[in-house]
Scaffold this motif. Sequence first.
Motif, PDB file in Angstrom:
ATOM      1  N   VAL A 160       0.864  -1.173   0.000  1.00 37.38           N
ATOM      2  CA  VAL A 160       0.000   0.000   0.000  1.00 37.38           C
ATOM      3  C   VAL A 160       0.907   1.232   0.000  1.00 37.38           C
ATOM      4  N   GLU A 194      -1.854   1.550 -11.276  1.00 38.55           N
ATOM      5  CA  GLU A 194      -1.416   2.959 -11.258  1.00 38.55           C
ATOM      6  C   GLU A 194      -2.254   3.794 -10.271  1.00 38.55           C
ATOM      7  N   ILE A 219       6.612   7.039  -3.735  1.00 34.92           N
ATOM      8  CA  ILE A 219       5.545   6.339  -4.456  1.00 34.92           C
ATOM      9  C   ILE A 219       6.173   5.738  -5.713  1.00 34.92           C
ATOM     10  N   LEU A 220       6.148   4.434  -5.790  1.00 31.46           N
ATOM     11  CA  LEU A 220       6.766   3.734  -6.928  1.00 31.46           C
ATOM     12  C   LEU A 220       5.731   3.496  -8.012  1.00 31.46           C
TER      13      LEU A 220
HETATM   14  N1  SAM Z   1      -1.974   6.372  -7.112  1.00 31.27           N
HETATM   15  C1  SAM Z   1      -1.587   5.696  -5.901  1.00 31.27           C
HETATM   16  C2  SAM Z   1      -1.492   6.669  -4.765  1.00 31.27           C
HETATM   17  O1  SAM Z   1      -1.330   7.855  -5.045  1.00 31.27           O
HETATM   18  O2  SAM Z   1      -1.541   6.231  -3.617  1.00 31.27           O
HETATM   19  C3  SAM Z   1      -0.215   5.051  -6.093  1.00 31.27           C
HETATM   20  C4  SAM Z   1      -0.287   3.744  -6.755  1.00 31.27           C
HETATM   21  S1  SAM Z   1       1.305   3.093  -7.101  1.00 31.27           S
HETATM   22  C5  SAM Z   1       1.672   3.957  -8.561  1.00 31.27           C
HETATM   23  C6  SAM Z   1       0.926   1.477  -7.678  1.00 31.27           C
HETATM   24  C7  SAM Z   1       1.054   0.391  -6.657  1.00 31.27           C
HETATM   25  O3  SAM Z   1       2.417   0.200  -6.325  1.00 31.27           O
HETATM   26  C8  SAM Z   1       0.363   0.624  -5.332  1.00 31.27           C
HETATM   27  O4  SAM Z   1      -0.997   0.222  -5.369  1.00 31.27           O
HETATM   28  C9  SAM Z   1       1.154  -0.248  -4.363  1.00 31.27           C
HETATM   29  O5  SAM Z   1       0.724  -1.589  -4.406  1.00 31.27           O
HETATM   30  C10 SAM Z   1       2.553  -0.163  -4.961  1.00 31.27           C
HETATM   31  N2  SAM Z   1       3.395   0.848  -4.335  1.00 31.27           N
HETATM   32  C11 SAM Z   1       3.976   1.923  -4.928  1.00 31.27           C
HETATM   33  N3  SAM Z   1       4.739   2.580  -4.059  1.00 31.27           N
HETATM   34  C12 SAM Z   1       4.652   1.938  -2.884  1.00 31.27           C
HETATM   35  C13 SAM Z   1       5.238   2.133  -1.598  1.00 31.27           C
HETATM   36  N4  SAM Z   1       6.046   3.138  -1.341  1.00 31.27           N
HETATM   37  N5  SAM Z   1       4.914   1.252  -0.633  1.00 31.27           N
HETATM   38  C14 SAM Z   1       4.084   0.215  -0.869  1.00 31.27           C
HETATM   39  N6  SAM Z   1       3.504  -0.025  -2.066  1.00 31.27           N
HETATM   40  C15 SAM Z   1       3.799   0.816  -3.052  1.00 31.27           C
END
Ligand code: SAM
Length: 246
Positions: A160, A194, A219-220
Motif C-alpha cells: 500500500v 497505477e 511512491i513507486l
Molecule cells: N496512485 C496511488 C497513490 O497515489 O496512492 C499510487 C499507486 S502506485 C503507482 C501502484 C502500486 O504500487 C500501489 O498500489 C502499491 O501496491 C505499490 N506501491 C507503490 N509505491 C509503494 C510504496 N512506497 N509502498 C508500498 N507499495 C507501493
Amino acid sequence: MQRIAIAPSQLQQGQILLTPQQQHYLGRVLRLRTGDRFIAMDGMGQWWLAQLEGDNAQVLEPMVVQTELRATITLILALPKGNTFDDVVRCCTELGVAIIAPVMSERTLLKPSPQKLERWQRIAQEAAEQSERSFVPTILEPVSFSTALSSANDQQYICVARGNSPHLRDCLQDIGQITNDNGQRTIVIAVGPEGGWTQKEVECATDAGFQTVSLGRRILRAVTAPIVALSIVVAELESEKFGNYK
Ligand code: SAM
C-alpha cells in the motif's frame, strides 16, 4: 551451453523427442550438429545434459541446478497500462518469482486480450532460460482481485503506497528458519495498479489474512513496485546471515 525448454512428455526412454520448432532452433538458429550437446529444461526444476542425434536427442545425464529460491513466491499484480506488464514478467522471472497472478482490480484500466497470457508465458520462458533458472514461473489466467485472494498461505502481504504500514523487510517472518525445503513455504505479495488499491480491496485482503506493507517513503510506479518488493524478499532469502542458505 545452449538451453532449451521441453515438455516433460517429450522425454521418453532416455530420448528427447524434439518438436519441429526445436529441431529448427537447435539446427538452424543455434547451428548445432549431431553429437553437439545442449541443456534441456522441463520448466519444473529438472535439467538434463543432452546430445543431438539427428532429429531427436539423447539424454546423457541429469544436472543439478541451484538457482531457485528456498520459498515459493507468488506475485498478485493488478494489470498496469499498455505493454508494461511484459517488463514486469521478465524482471520478476529473473529475480526468482514462482507464480504471477495478474488481476483485474477496481482501478485496472484494461482487460487483457487472450493472446496476452501466451505472450507473458513466452517471455517468462525466455527470461528463465536467460537467468539459468531451472523452473519457468507459472503465469495464471487473469482473474478479479477478490478471486485471487486466498488465506491458505504462510505469509501474505499487500503493498500500500500511502499510510503508516510497516516496511515489508521488517515484516518478513522466520526467513532464517526457511530451510531448503524445495520451496514448500509460500510468500504472497500483492501490488496494485497505477491508481492504487481501493480501500475496499485493502480491507478484503486484510480479511483474507494479508498484512499491509510499505516499500519505502516514495511512491513507486506500478511496474517498479513488484520488482522492489521481490528484490527485498530475495535479498533476505539469500542473505549470508542465514547460515542455512548454502
Ligand atoms: N496512485 C496511488 C497513490 O497515489 O496512492 C499510487 C499507486 S502506485 C503507482 C501502484 C502500486 O504500487 C500501489 O498500489 C502499491 O501496491 C505499490 N506501491 C507503490 N509505491 C509503494 C510504496 N512506497 N509502498 C508500498 N507499495 C507501493
